[in-house]
Structure formats: structure tokens, C-alpha cells
Scaffold this active site. Structure first.
Site, PDB file in Angstrom:
ATOM      1  N   TRP A  34       0.830  -1.227  -0.017  1.00  0.00           N
ATOM      2  CA  TRP A  34      -0.064  -0.186  -0.161  1.00  0.00           C
ATOM      3  C   TRP A  34       0.686   1.193   0.026  1.00  0.00           C
ATOM      4  O   TRP A  34       0.298   2.446   0.177  1.00  0.00           O
ATOM      5  CB  TRP A  34      -0.870  -0.015   1.388  1.00  0.00           C
ATOM      6  N   ARG A  35       2.152   1.033  -0.013  1.00  0.00           N
ATOM      7  CA  ARG A  35       3.061   2.244  -0.029  1.00  0.00           C
ATOM      8  C   ARG A  35       3.786   2.801  -1.377  1.00  0.00           C
ATOM      9  O   ARG A  35       3.949   1.986  -1.990  1.00  0.00           O
ATOM     10  CB  ARG A  35       4.060   2.071   0.983  1.00  0.00           C
ATOM     11  N   GLU A  56      -4.816   1.358   6.360  1.00  0.00           N
ATOM     12  CA  GLU A  56      -4.612   1.680   7.794  1.00  0.00           C
ATOM     13  C   GLU A  56      -5.733   0.750   8.731  1.00  0.00           C
ATOM     14  O   GLU A  56      -5.259   0.671   9.865  1.00  0.00           O
ATOM     15  CB  GLU A  56      -4.831   3.353   7.968  1.00  0.00           C
ATOM     16  N   LEU A  99      -9.261 -11.961   9.842  1.00  0.00           N
ATOM     17  CA  LEU A  99      -8.404 -11.093  10.162  1.00  0.00           C
ATOM     18  C   LEU A  99      -8.778 -10.281  11.902  1.00  0.00           C
ATOM     19  O   LEU A  99      -7.847  -9.639  12.174  1.00  0.00           O
ATOM     20  CB  LEU A  99      -8.520  -9.907   9.130  1.00  0.00           C
ATOM     21  N   GLY A 100      -9.883 -10.642  12.340  1.00  0.00           N
ATOM     22  CA  GLY A 100     -10.100 -10.418  13.711  1.00  0.00           C
ATOM     23  C   GLY A 100     -10.686  -8.973  13.795  1.00  0.00           C
ATOM     24  O   GLY A 100     -10.653  -8.093  12.752  1.00  0.00           O
ATOM     25  N   TYR A 139      -5.198   7.794  15.795  1.00  0.00           N
ATOM     26  CA  TYR A 139      -4.147   7.292  14.801  1.00  0.00           C
ATOM     27  C   TYR A 139      -4.485   7.563  13.506  1.00  0.00           C
ATOM     28  O   TYR A 139      -3.759   7.903  12.579  1.00  0.00           O
ATOM     29  CB  TYR A 139      -3.813   5.981  15.381  1.00  0.00           C
ATOM     30  N   ASP A 157       1.235   5.648  16.912  1.00  0.00           N
ATOM     31  CA  ASP A 157       0.861   4.321  16.871  1.00  0.00           C
ATOM     32  C   ASP A 157       1.858   3.565  18.035  1.00  0.00           C
ATOM     33  O   ASP A 157       2.530   4.218  18.684  1.00  0.00           O
ATOM     34  CB  ASP A 157       0.889   3.660  15.570  1.00  0.00           C
ATOM     35  N   CYS A 209      13.826  -0.179  16.583  1.00  0.00           N
ATOM     36  CA  CYS A 209      13.540  -0.046  18.072  1.00  0.00           C
ATOM     37  C   CYS A 209      12.448  -0.945  18.485  1.00  0.00           C
ATOM     38  O   CYS A 209      11.388  -0.720  18.635  1.00  0.00           O
ATOM     39  CB  CYS A 209      12.801   1.534  18.024  1.00  0.00           C
ATOM     40  N   CYS A 216      20.108  -0.744  18.361  1.00  0.00           N
ATOM     41  CA  CYS A 216      20.210   0.806  18.557  1.00  0.00           C
ATOM     42  C   CYS A 216      21.502   1.025  17.505  1.00  0.00           C
ATOM     43  O   CYS A 216      21.541   2.323  17.217  1.00  0.00           O
ATOM     44  CB  CYS A 216      20.806   0.988  19.938  1.00  0.00           C
ATOM     45  N   CYS A 219      20.244   2.682  14.188  1.00  0.00           N
ATOM     46  CA  CYS A 219      19.251   3.625  14.295  1.00  0.00           C
ATOM     47  C   CYS A 219      19.537   5.112  13.975  1.00  0.00           C
ATOM     48  O   CYS A 219      20.748   5.481  14.682  1.00  0.00           O
ATOM     49  CB  CYS A 219      18.608   3.738  16.007  1.00  0.00           C
TER      50      CYS A 219
END
Length: 370
Positions: A34-35, A56, A99-100, A139, A157, A209, A216, A219
Site C-alpha cells: 500500500w506504500r 490503515e 483478520l479479527g 491514529y 501508533d 527499535c 540501536c 538507528c
DNA sequence: AAAACGTGGCC
DNA sequence: TGGCCAAGTTT
């Protein structure tokens, strides 16, 4: 009074941390169905709001891995919000099965109809307006506004809560600390690319993270991270203690017709557990601690035999469902329908029911083999 | 404001 | 194994 000289990282925003986050995203963004790819220029066309919204909603409390196949199926079957709005709710809930959190499917459909009917098929573009639509909360409204419409809305989120509570060593327990986290995100917000910034922060939370053993050294926020400096990263976020999960029992009743090719199903009421979903008739396991069990809890009389039990963990209780089976000659005088066993996939059965029915079918087939 | 609301994967 | 966790929202 002199103003502090503004960060000169150009389009990378007012915070050095945000600049580092965006730079990291340009080369490390996850490639998701979806990106859109990262856009270092900040000038590329924005993605289709329908696809962002759909993804989303699906991603609420749900892993990327679980969502991918559903997102593909939904967008192929319903490529636009109008197409989704034109579907029956039962088609949508069936496609959502497995999917819940099924209120999402009902709200998804209601939201599609609102956008189609009240907004001319176009999603409202601000977080404030989006939040008024069913299934869209703090969110999701911020995420859609930032990603699909370029609004600098602070997206928070679970990933970002973890990143930010570590970054600033926020010791207040969640969810109470959420406003503090949101304020920190708003402070960090770059002047450009709010959608990429939100997705970058989520990607950092999802891939670097992480809750245990955060990476780390990889990051982009390491130089800024208070918890990394203190060496107590995994102490954050602090969360309120969870309550113990009670155990409940219930019963499910699988009735087959004489041919053995059909099973009797019905639809659950739209509120509560598995609301609006298809089930094999079952006792009131969702509303009591000791749901009536045994053959007498069945919706109609038959030669019920207990064939086994299935276990299923829900968010707030663990369920043991006793499964009974019977072959009946007459169509029951109760709400429901005969479903062909070969076409159960199209019925849209939630996982609990799938487990109970699979057990019943296995038993039934073992009987026929004798 | 706390509880309701699914499911699957991981260690 | 069992608890934790995953792009939360609703009531």
C-alpha cells in the site's frame, strides 16, 4: 531577543532528528503493497487515499504479514471506495473473516458508504474531519491525513510510542503518556514530507527499535536517544499492568444433513464477540463465564454427540468450546442455512468457528470411512 | 476511563 | 507453554 538559527538541513525540517529519520527512510523504507516509495523531493504525487485508508484500518492491531493478503484481495475485488460502498455488508465481513476485530469490517463498510454518499466519493482531507468517520480514531485520522494528504499531523501508533518513550525516556505509563508522546512527535515534525516522516518513525519502531533487543547501532536516532545513552532502552515504554485472562467454556453444535455434504450455519448478532459473523450454532460463551454446555444448549434437538473440544484465545478470555455433532433429516426450524462443505471458504468463518467446523468435519469423515 | 474487541507469531 | 506484542477504536 535573538532567535536560534534554524537548522539548515534544507527541506529536512526544523529538527536534526527528523532530518536523520527522513534520510534513513530514503534508503531503508520497507516496501509494502500500500506504500509509495520514499520521496526525497517531497514533490511526488500523493498516494490513493482509498488504499491508504483501507490499509490503515486493516493494520489496526494487526501485523503487516497478516494484512498483505487481505489488502490484495480487497483492492482487487473493490478497487475504489465506491465499489466497496456498493457491496453488501455480508460480502465485506466474509472477505474480512480471519483478520479479527470484526467491528472494523462493519465500520469499514459504513465508512465507505459515507464517503461515497456524503462526500461524493472523496475522503475528507483533514485529520479532524477524517476522525468523524466510523472506524477512524486518533491514529488513523492522523496517518491518512499525513500520508495521503500531506498534513503535518502527529501520528502516534504503538511503534512510535516505543520509539518516542525511549528517545525521551518518558516514564509515565501508557496509555496515559499518549498526549506527551503526541506532543513530542509534533515537536519533531519536519517542515516537509509529513507522510514519509510518519512512516519512517513506524518503520524504525518495527525494524530497529523493537520491543526486545533493539538494534540501536543501526538507528538514525541513536545520537538523540536518551534511553540509549542511559542504557535502559527496554525499560520503555512503561505500560499499565494487564489483568488476568479468565477462562470460559461454551459449546458448538455442528449439524450435518444426511448426505454429509452440508452443515447448518447461522449469523451472529451484530454486536459483541464475532459480531455479524457466520457461526455454527453455539451457546452463549461470549457473555457468560460458564456458557451452557452439553447437548441441551443446542438450538434444536438432535442426536448430539460430543466429538471433542477446541481451544481459542481471545483478547480478554480463553475459551474452550465443546464441539457436538449430529446428522439430522429435517431442516431445522430456526434461523440459518445449509452450507456446502466444499464452499465453506466463501462463508467467511471466523477462526474460532473454522476450528470447530474443521474438527466436526474430520469426525464426520472418519465416520463415513467406517 | 476501563473494558471490549481476534488472531497469529515469537521466544 | 504462556505471555507479549502488532500501523487502535468504540462505548
Amino acid at each position: 531577543m535573538r532567535r536560534r538559527v534554524r537548522d539548515t538541513a534544507g527541506a529536512q525540517g526544523r529538527s536534526g532528528a527528523a532530518a536523520a529519520v527522513l534520510a534513513w527512510y530514503d534508503t531503508h523504507a520497507r516496501d509494502l503493497p500500500w506504500r509509495r516509495p520514499p520521496d526525497p523531493t517531497g514533490q511526488a504525487p500523493l498516494p490513493d487515499p482509498y488504499r491508504i485508508w483501507l490499509s490503515e484500518i486493516m493494520l489496526q492491531q494487526t501485523t503487516v504479514a497478516a494484512v498483505a493478503a487481505y489488502f490484495k484481495a480487497f483492492t482487487e475485488r473493490w478497487p475504489t471506495v465506491e465499489a466497496l460502498a456498493a457491496a453488501d455488508e455480508t460480502e465485506v465481513t466474509a472477505a474480512w473473516a480471519g483478520l479479527g476485530y470484526y467491528s472494523r469490517a462493519r465500520n469499514l463498510h459504513a465508512c465507505a458508504r459515507m464517503v461515497a454518499n456524503d462526500y461524493g466519493g472523496r475522503f475528507p482531507e483533514s485529520a479532524a474531519e477524517l476522525k468523524r468517520l466510523p472506524g477512524i480514531g486518533d491514529y488513523t485520522s492522523a496517518a491518512i491525513a499525513a500520508i495521503a494528504f500531506g498534513e503535518p499531523a502527529p501520528v502516534v501508533d504503538g511503534n512510535i510510542e516505543r520509539v518516542v518513550t525511549r528517545l525521551f525516556r518518558i516514564g509515565e505509563p501508557l496509555p496515559g503518556a499518549k498526549p506527551i508522546v503526541r506532543a513530542k512527535v509534533a515537536e519533531m515534525m519536519p517542515g516537509e514530507r509529513p507522510g514519509d516522516f510518519a512512516q519512517a518513525m513506524m518503520d524504525i519502531g518495527a525494524t530497529i527499535c523493537v520491543p526486545r533487543r533493539p538494534a540501536c547501532l543501526l538507528c538514525p536516532l541513536r545520537p538523540d536517544c536518551e534511553a540509549e545513552t542511559a542504557g535502559d532502552q527496554t525499560a520503555y515504554p512503561v505500560k499499565a499492568a494487564k489483568k488476568a485472562k479468565p477462562k470460559r467454556r461454551g459449546a458448538a453444535y455442528a449439524a450435518f444433513d444426511r448426505s454429509g455434504q452440508h452443515i447448518w450455519l447461522r449469523r451472529r448478532v451484530s454486536k459483541g464477540m464475532l459480531g455479524g459473523m457466520v457461526e455454527v450454532p453455539s451457546s452463549q460463551w461470549s457473555s457468560r463465564s460458564d456458557g451452557a454446555t452439553g447437548p441441551n444448549g443446542a438450538p434444536f434437538a438432535a442426536n448430539w454427540r460430543k466429538i471433542g473440544e477446541v481451544e481459542h484465545g481471545f483478547t480478554h478470555f480463553d475459551l474452550t468450546l465443546e464441539v457436538f455433532a449430529a446428522v439430522i433429516d429435517e431442516t431445522p426450524e430456526s434461523d440459518g442455512w445449509w452450507a456446502k462443505l466444499e464452499r465453506l471458504g466463501a462463508e467467511g468463518l471466523p477462526t474460532l468457528m473454522r476450528k470447530a467446523i474443521d474438527l466436526a468435519i474430520a469426525f464426520q469423515e472418519s465416520q463415513y470411512r467406517l
